[in-house]
Scaffold this motif. Structure first.
Motif, PDB file in Angstrom:
ATOM      1  N   ALA A  22      13.883 -21.212  -2.099  1.00  0.00           N
ATOM      2  CA  ALA A  22      14.300 -20.546  -0.736  1.00  0.00           C
ATOM      3  C   ALA A  22      13.132 -20.890   0.349  1.00  0.00           C
ATOM      4  O   ALA A  22      13.507 -21.248   1.444  1.00  0.00           O
ATOM      5  CB  ALA A  22      14.344 -18.970  -0.948  1.00  0.00           C
ATOM      6  N   VAL A  23      11.937 -20.978  -0.179  1.00  0.00           N
ATOM      7  CA  VAL A  23      10.860 -21.281   0.817  1.00  0.00           C
ATOM      8  C   VAL A  23      11.137 -22.670   1.001  1.00  0.00           C
ATOM      9  O   VAL A  23      11.011 -23.215   2.387  1.00  0.00           O
ATOM     10  CB  VAL A  23       9.517 -21.248  -0.008  1.00  0.00           C
ATOM     11  CG1 VAL A  23       8.413 -21.726   0.940  1.00  0.00           C
ATOM     12  CG2 VAL A  23       9.221 -19.515   0.078  1.00  0.00           C
ATOM     13  N   GLN A  24      11.310 -23.724   0.175  1.00  0.00           N
ATOM     14  CA  GLN A  24      11.474 -25.143   0.369  1.00  0.00           C
ATOM     15  C   GLN A  24      12.833 -25.373   1.277  1.00  0.00           C
ATOM     16  O   GLN A  24      12.514 -26.225   2.053  1.00  0.00           O
ATOM     17  CB  GLN A  24      11.648 -25.792  -0.813  1.00  0.00           C
ATOM     18  CG  GLN A  24      11.688 -27.091  -0.697  1.00  0.00           C
ATOM     19  CD  GLN A  24      12.145 -27.906  -2.216  1.00  0.00           C
ATOM     20  OE1 GLN A  24      12.419 -27.327  -3.145  1.00  0.00           O
ATOM     21  NE2 GLN A  24      11.940 -29.104  -2.301  1.00  0.00           N
ATOM     22  N   ASN A  25      13.934 -24.628   1.122  1.00  0.00           N
ATOM     23  CA  ASN A  25      14.952 -24.760   1.972  1.00  0.00           C
ATOM     24  C   ASN A  25      14.742 -24.394   3.467  1.00  0.00           C
ATOM     25  O   ASN A  25      15.273 -24.879   4.080  1.00  0.00           O
ATOM     26  CB  ASN A  25      16.348 -23.990   1.154  1.00  0.00           C
ATOM     27  CG  ASN A  25      16.499 -24.934  -0.257  1.00  0.00           C
ATOM     28  OD1 ASN A  25      16.348 -25.992  -0.411  1.00  0.00           O
ATOM     29  ND2 ASN A  25      17.440 -24.225  -0.729  1.00  0.00           N
ATOM     30  N   SER A  26      13.999 -23.315   3.409  1.00  0.00           N
ATOM     31  CA  SER A  26      13.861 -22.834   4.683  1.00  0.00           C
ATOM     32  C   SER A  26      12.790 -23.677   5.285  1.00  0.00           C
ATOM     33  O   SER A  26      13.110 -23.791   6.660  1.00  0.00           O
ATOM     34  CB  SER A  26      12.758 -21.250   4.585  1.00  0.00           C
ATOM     35  OG  SER A  26      12.482 -21.084   5.833  1.00  0.00           O
ATOM     36  N   ALA A  27      11.885 -24.113   4.782  1.00  0.00           N
ATOM     37  CA  ALA A  27      10.933 -25.242   5.533  1.00  0.00           C
ATOM     38  C   ALA A  27      11.837 -26.623   5.845  1.00  0.00           C
ATOM     39  O   ALA A  27      11.703 -26.981   6.974  1.00  0.00           O
ATOM     40  CB  ALA A  27       9.918 -25.516   4.694  1.00  0.00           C
ATOM     41  N   SER A  35       5.494 -29.894   4.458  1.00  0.00           N
ATOM     42  CA  SER A  35       4.357 -29.894   5.311  1.00  0.00           C
ATOM     43  C   SER A  35       3.200 -29.017   4.802  1.00  0.00           C
ATOM     44  O   SER A  35       3.578 -28.255   3.699  1.00  0.00           O
ATOM     45  CB  SER A  35       4.720 -29.396   6.710  1.00  0.00           C
ATOM     46  OG  SER A  35       5.267 -28.001   6.856  1.00  0.00           O
ATOM     47  N   GLY A  36       2.001 -28.824   5.466  1.00  0.00           N
ATOM     48  CA  GLY A  36       1.256 -27.999   4.945  1.00  0.00           C
ATOM     49  C   GLY A  36       1.712 -26.538   5.274  1.00  0.00           C
ATOM     50  O   GLY A  36       1.450 -25.678   4.166  1.00  0.00           O
ATOM     51  N   ALA A  37       2.434 -26.292   6.267  1.00  0.00           N
ATOM     52  CA  ALA A  37       3.113 -24.631   6.233  1.00  0.00           C
ATOM     53  C   ALA A  37       3.927 -24.521   5.145  1.00  0.00           C
ATOM     54  O   ALA A  37       3.960 -23.551   4.426  1.00  0.00           O
ATOM     55  CB  ALA A  37       3.814 -24.858   7.700  1.00  0.00           C
ATOM     56  N   ALA A  38       4.715 -25.494   4.789  1.00  0.00           N
ATOM     57  CA  ALA A  38       5.776 -25.493   3.716  1.00  0.00           C
ATOM     58  C   ALA A  38       4.957 -24.992   2.312  1.00  0.00           C
ATOM     59  O   ALA A  38       5.273 -24.376   1.623  1.00  0.00           O
ATOM     60  CB  ALA A  38       6.731 -26.564   3.505  1.00  0.00           C
ATOM     61  N   LEU A  39       3.710 -25.570   2.138  1.00  0.00           N
ATOM     62  CA  LEU A  39       3.075 -25.488   0.950  1.00  0.00           C
ATOM     63  C   LEU A  39       2.582 -24.337   0.969  1.00  0.00           C
ATOM     64  O   LEU A  39       2.363 -23.528  -0.170  1.00  0.00           O
ATOM     65  CB  LEU A  39       2.146 -26.757   0.713  1.00  0.00           C
ATOM     66  CG  LEU A  39       2.627 -28.055   0.440  1.00  0.00           C
ATOM     67  CD1 LEU A  39       1.480 -29.155   0.468  1.00  0.00           C
ATOM     68  CD2 LEU A  39       3.491 -27.999  -0.950  1.00  0.00           C
TER      69      LEU A  39
END
Length: 90
Positions: A22-27, A35-39
Motif C-alpha cells: 500500500a505504501v509503495q502503491n501510494s508513492a 524515492s526517499g519519501a517512499a522508502l
C-alpha cells in the motif's frame, strides 16, 4: 520477546506485506516511485507495525500471566479455607 517471535505472530507477515504494498502503491500513484519519501514511508510503516505488534503481544502475555496467577490463587484460597474449617473441628 524477540523479533523472531514477533514475526511469527499470526497475521504479522500478511499485514506487513500488504501495508508495504500500500505504501509503495501510494508513492507510485504520486509519482514518487522508489524515492526517499517512499522508502521513509515504508520504514515508518514497518516500524509502527512492529511497535504495535510488540505492545499487543506484551499485553496479551501479561493478561495470560495474570489469568494463570488468578486461577492458582483461587486454588490456594480454597485450600486455605478448607484448612481453616478443618482446624476448627479439632
Amino acid at each position: 520477546m524477540t523479533q523472531e517471535n514477533l514475526e511469527k505472530t499470526p497475521g504479522y507477515d500478511f499485514t506487513k506485506t500488504q501495508g508495504l504494498k500500500a505504501v509503495q502503491n501510494s508513492a507510485a500513484a504520486r509519482g514518487l516511485g522508489v524515492s526517499g519519501a517512499a522508502l521513509k514511508g515504508a520504514a515508518t510503516f514497518a516500524t509502527g507495525l512492529a511497535n504495535q505488534t510488540y505492545k499487543d503481544q506484551f499485553t496479551l502475555e501479561n493478561t495470560n500471566r495474570q489469568n494463570a496467577y488468578d486461577r492458582l490463587m483461587g486454588l490456594v484460597s480454597t485450600g486455605e479455607g478448607a484448612a481453616a474449617q478443618n482446624s476448627s473441628y479439632w
